[in-house]
Design an enzyme around this catalytic site. Structure first.
Site, PDB file in Angstrom:
ATOM      1  N   ASP A   1      54.912  52.921  47.145  1.00 14.01           N
ATOM      2  CA  ASP A   1      56.004  52.386  46.324  1.00 14.01           C
ATOM      3  C   ASP A   1      56.394  53.357  45.211  1.00 14.01           C
ATOM      4  OD1 ASP A   1      57.899  50.437  45.860  1.00 14.01           O
ATOM      5  OD2 ASP A   1      56.639  49.215  44.567  1.00 14.01           O
TER       6      ASP A   1
ATOM      7  N   LYS B   1      34.073  34.869  35.314  1.00 11.23           N
ATOM      8  CA  LYS B   1      33.052  35.844  35.709  1.00 11.23           C
ATOM      9  C   LYS B   1      33.520  37.231  35.318  1.00 11.23           C
ATOM     10  CE  LYS B   1      30.461  37.589  39.622  1.00 11.23           C
ATOM     11  NZ  LYS B   1      30.180  37.486  41.048  1.00 11.23           N
TER      12      LYS B   1
ATOM     13  N   ARG C   1      26.531  29.815  39.526  1.00 10.84           N
ATOM     14  CA  ARG C   1      27.174  31.055  39.067  1.00 10.84           C
ATOM     15  C   ARG C   1      28.638  30.829  38.729  1.00 10.84           C
ATOM     16  NH1 ARG C   1      27.784  36.019  43.093  1.00 10.84           N
ATOM     17  NH2 ARG C   1      29.124  34.478  44.064  1.00 10.84           N
ATOM     18  N   GLY C   2      29.044  31.332  37.556  1.00  9.70           N
ATOM     19  CA  GLY C   2      30.454  31.286  37.188  1.00  9.70           C
ATOM     20  C   GLY C   2      30.877  29.906  36.729  1.00  9.70           C
TER      21      GLY C   2
END
Length: 472
Positions: A279, A173, A150-151
């Protein structure tokens, strides 16, 4: 040796590789995409800081580099592979610095070869090591599957180039996050978890997240990027403090304050569990083409658990905007955002920064505004460009709400919902309570540096846009 010893050996190797490709019915043109010729694989002392053999590597880099500690074990997971990638980029930067006149990529290849063939106990033929370090999606023998792993690699071999630098894409991915529409391009697990929370937020006064990615390059290391809609009117900070920018009118300032309040009210009460932004400041308020305010940059946002009233967490944010109880003790509540919002109101109303870092004795804008109000000179708080624009009673109300929201005592601050109702005139503003002695910038910095709760606090200078980070 990192490379083959001579041209004959290199020619023999590449010929054998081409023959292998032919037996697999793979086009010979594939070879030219990967190599310019057999000479590419011949060892040259000038290739990377004089390194030719492992002995040279040990003399230049040593046996205990970041690669040696970060590229061991199973590299299949995103976090482990990211650590290895970061280590590789840092070692590569060091190697390039030894031979700055060389412009080729050999040091990068040396680093990858060392990580896969020497550091990894599984070796370069392991599918996990090959995918992470060498960008080779090998078939997984253990699974008896012919599917590729995968990937692809966090040491991606296909470089993204532009006029300034070469970037290394950490992963390709891509998937759609459930029920969000935001895409995941390449990222580590912690960043993805955070971004997934943010991508679910939808409100007219919050900037929607379109996507996110993580990249790395030789010079700057890893960078995490959030993808938002373009806001043509920039940030609130641009309009308040940049010389030469047209000053905001009173109606614009009023609407921006109300927009931000509505966005925060949605974060605190419109979704469950609540989200604390952490923030809120002028640079994180963006303005669309109609000058409508959008709260942006949720990089520090925290989502509480159902039923929680506060979090105790490491402190992150910007000097001046941090609520005292959060800055000193890490106690994060909805009132922490309210404090930052109050600071922002006073900046908008006065055109004056939260503090002037160029003057060590400068007061916080809250203390200055309180002094003006206490001396019955509330109009002295108004930015000179709006003094004669709006109804004085309404403008005074906004100043009073700003002071109340930014009070140092948590219990005396309103919720963001009540603050919004006060701003809109739906409920009365209580009598302004007294404030403790004013804090100068020097005192504030001293408190933060001696607090064991402080981490990663950005200090924004009024004379420039640079930030530094104070760490324990």
């Amino acid at each position: 040796m990192f490379y083959l010893p001579n041209e004959d050996a290199a020619l023999s190797c590449t010929s054998a590789f081409k023959a292998k490709l032919s037996s697999m019915s793979i086009s010979q043109s594939f070879v030219s995409q990967c190599m310019n010729g057999s000479n590419d694989f011949v060892v040259k002392p000038s290739s990377c800081g004089g390194i030719v053999t492992m002995k040279d590597w040990m003399e230049k880099v040593g046996p205990n580099s970041l690669l040696d500690s970060s590229c061991t074990g199973d590299l299949a997971g995103l976090t482990r592979c990211s650590l290895c990638l970061d280590a590789g980029l840092k070692v590569n930067t060091y190697l390039v610095s030894l031979n700055p006149n060389v412009t080729n990529d050999k040091c990068f290849y040396f680093t990858a070869i060392y990580a896969a063939a020497i550091v990894s106990e599984f070796g370069p033929e392991d599918s996990r090591t090959a995918a992470c370090v060498l960008a080779l999606p090998l078939a997984n023998k253990a699974s008896r599957s012919r599917h590729l792993s995968r990937g692809t690699s966090k040491w991606d071999k296909k470089r993204k180039q532009d006029a300034l630098h070469q970037g290394y894409v950490t992963s390709v991915k891509s998937q759609i996050l459930p029920n969000t529409g935001a895409k995941w391009f390449q990222g580590d697990e912690e960043f993805i978890n955070e971004a997934e929370i943010i991508s679910k937020i939808r409100h007219r006064n919050l900037l929607p997240l379109r996507g996110f990615c993580v990249t790395s390059d030789n010079l700057n290391g890893k960078g995490r990027y959030l993808v938002y809609d373009f806001m043509p009117n920039g940030s609130l900070d641009d309009h308040l403090f940049n010389v030469g920018t047209k000053r905001l009118s009173w109606p614009q300032r009023k609407n921006i304050i109300l927009d931000v309040a509505k966005g925060l009210a949605y974060l605190h009460y419109g979704i469950k569990p609540s989200i604390y932004h952490r923030d809120i400041k002028a640079t994180n308020i963006l303005l669309d083409m109609d000058m409508k305010a959008r709260v942006a940059d949720f990089g520090l946002a925290k989502q509480i658990k159902e039923g929680q009233t506060h979090l105790t967490t490491r402190v992150a944010g910007t000097y001046g905007y941090l609520a005292p109880e959060y800055a000193l003790y890490g106690q994060l509540t909805e009132k922490s955002d309210v404090y930052s919002f109050g600071i922002m109101i006073l900046e908008i109303m006065s055109g004056r920064r939260v503090l002037d870092a160029s003057n060590s004795s400068a007061l916080l804008v809250t203390d200055w505004a309180w002094t003006m109000v206490k001396s019955r000179n509330v109009e002295g708080v108004f930015d000179v460009s709006i003094k004669d624009e709006g109804p004085k009673r309404v403008m005074e109300r906004f100043v009073h709400v700003g002071i109340l929201c930014a009070h140092v005592m948590v219990a005396l601050r309103p919720t963001i919902e009540d603050a919004l109702r006060m701003l809109e005139g739906d409920i009365d503003i209580p009598r302004l309570p007294d404030r403790p002695l004013p804090l100068g910038f020097e005192s504030l910095e001293s408190l933060s540096l001696h607090s064991d709760r402080f981490r990663d606090i950005s200090v924004s200078s009024s004379s420039n846009s640079l930030s530094r980070y104070i760490q324990k």
